[in-house]
Write a protein that holds these residues in place. Structure first.
Motif, mmCIF file in Angstrom:
data_model
loop_
_atom_site.group_PDB
_atom_site.id
_atom_site.type_symbol
_atom_site.label_atom_id
_atom_site.label_comp_id
_atom_site.label_asym_id
_atom_site.label_seq_id
_atom_site.Cartn_x
_atom_site.Cartn_y
_atom_site.Cartn_z
ATOM 1 N N THR A 32 16.033 28.582 23.901
ATOM 2 C CA THR A 32 16.013 29.780 23.056
ATOM 3 C C THR A 32 17.429 30.025 22.542
ATOM 4 O O THR A 32 18.392 29.435 23.058
ATOM 5 C CB THR A 32 15.550 31.004 23.875
ATOM 6 O OG1 THR A 32 16.336 31.062 25.070
ATOM 7 C CG2 THR A 32 14.068 30.897 24.260
ATOM 8 N N PRO A 33 17.587 30.862 21.527
ATOM 9 C CA PRO A 33 18.920 31.086 20.971
ATOM 10 C C PRO A 33 19.938 31.506 22.040
ATOM 11 O O PRO A 33 19.648 32.346 22.890
ATOM 12 C CB PRO A 33 18.698 32.214 19.955
ATOM 13 C CG PRO A 33 17.280 32.044 19.521
ATOM 14 C CD PRO A 33 16.548 31.600 20.770
ATOM 15 N N GLY A 34 21.110 30.875 22.025
ATOM 16 C CA GLY A 34 22.193 31.216 22.933
ATOM 17 C C GLY A 34 22.387 30.236 24.066
ATOM 18 O O GLY A 34 23.491 30.112 24.593
ATOM 19 N N ILE A 35 21.321 29.519 24.452
ATOM 20 C CA ILE A 35 21.497 28.573 25.561
ATOM 21 C C ILE A 35 22.311 27.380 25.053
ATOM 22 O O ILE A 35 22.161 26.959 23.894
ATOM 23 C CB ILE A 35 20.132 28.121 26.142
ATOM 24 C CG1 ILE A 35 20.331 27.386 27.477
ATOM 25 C CG2 ILE A 35 19.364 27.265 25.154
ATOM 26 C CD1 ILE A 35 19.017 27.123 28.219
ATOM 27 N N SER A 36 23.196 26.877 25.917
ATOM 28 C CA SER A 36 23.950 25.687 25.506
ATOM 29 C C SER A 36 23.133 24.444 25.827
ATOM 30 O O SER A 36 22.266 24.456 26.715
ATOM 31 C CB SER A 36 25.302 25.622 26.222
ATOM 32 O OG SER A 36 25.143 25.188 27.560
#
Ligand code: MG
Length: 249
Positions: A32-36
């Motif tokens: 999801t958005p934000g995970i590296s």
């Protein structure tokens, strides 16, 4: 030489495939958005170990990670990094393999993150459909290039391009066995498919040209024209009863 697998060997590969099917479900939740991309990799490595399996890619020809994470114009073999974070609107190719009792399974899918344009969704749909058409060809008496042709004809009918530089492969006691399985070619050529063959079929499809180039990291393949790319893969056993997808629940 194409190594035919016994029922006992296919049963082991079915177990390896089921681990990957579970990883795919997990990835659908955590990417999801934000995970590296490094966090994704660490999560999958822990999960695979918890299932008693080993990562197939880590250390393979020096590849440093468990998952290949290839975003947008990256086609395959993206290296996870703490600096690279998933963003809304990305399409994220996730390629993973594992080993159970000495046998490999390999699969990949491309995940849209949030809202993506309709033509990009079409790229994902057509690539996935081309894999399904190829799987349907995995039955006794078909020739190897019938599989290849099924991918190419479907992809090109929809105006997309098939990457030439990478191909699918036999799989078993090694990650990459004979035969090579190109995603392009005329039908009716190559060896006849027989029960006991196990193939990793993996269409790589772009919205522009099929040409790719390798980044300075020595691994990441990107489209030369910067167009978006999708990648789907399953490990499939040819059986007396037709194709069995080992990497799907
Ligand atoms: Mg593969």
């Amino acid at each position: 030489m194409i190594v035919l697998k016994s029922a006992r060997e296919i049963e082991i590969m079915r177990r390896a495939g089921s681990v990957l099917a579970d990883v795919v479900e997990r990835l659908r939740e955590i990417v999801t958005p934000g995970i590296s991309t490094l966090e994704i990799d660490e999560d999958v490595e822990t999960f695979i170990a918890s299932r008693g399996a080993q990562p197939a890619f880590k250390g393979y020809r020096g590849f440093p990670a468990t998952v290949c994470v290839s975003i947008n114009d990256e086609v395959v073999h993206g290296i996870p990094s703490a600096q690279r974070r998933i963003k809304e609107g990305d399409i994220v190719g996730l390629d993973l393999g594992c080993i159970v009792d000495g046998y490999y399974a390999d699969c990949a899918f491309t995940l849209p993150i949030g809202e993506i344009p309709a033509d990009v969704q079409r790229l994902l749909d057509v690539t996935r459909e081309s894999l399904e058409r190829a799987i349907a060809e995995c039955r006794r008496g078909r020739r190897l290039s019938d599989v290849s042709h099924a991918v190419q004809s479907h992809v090109e009918t929809h105006g997309f391009s098939v990457v030439r530089a990478f191909v699918g492969h036999g799989i078993g006691r090694a990650l990459h066995e004979e035969p090579q399985v190109p995603n392009f070619g005329e039908p009716g050529r190559g060896p006849e498919l027989r029960p006991g063959m196990v193939l990793a079929i993996e269409p790589m499809v772009t919205m522009g040209s099929w040409e790719v180039t390798i980044l300075d990291d020595g691994w990441t393949a990107v489209t030369r024209d910067g167009s978006l790319a999708a990648h789907f893969e399953h490990t499939i056993a040819v059986t007396e009863h037709g194709p069995e997808v080992l990497t799907r629940r």
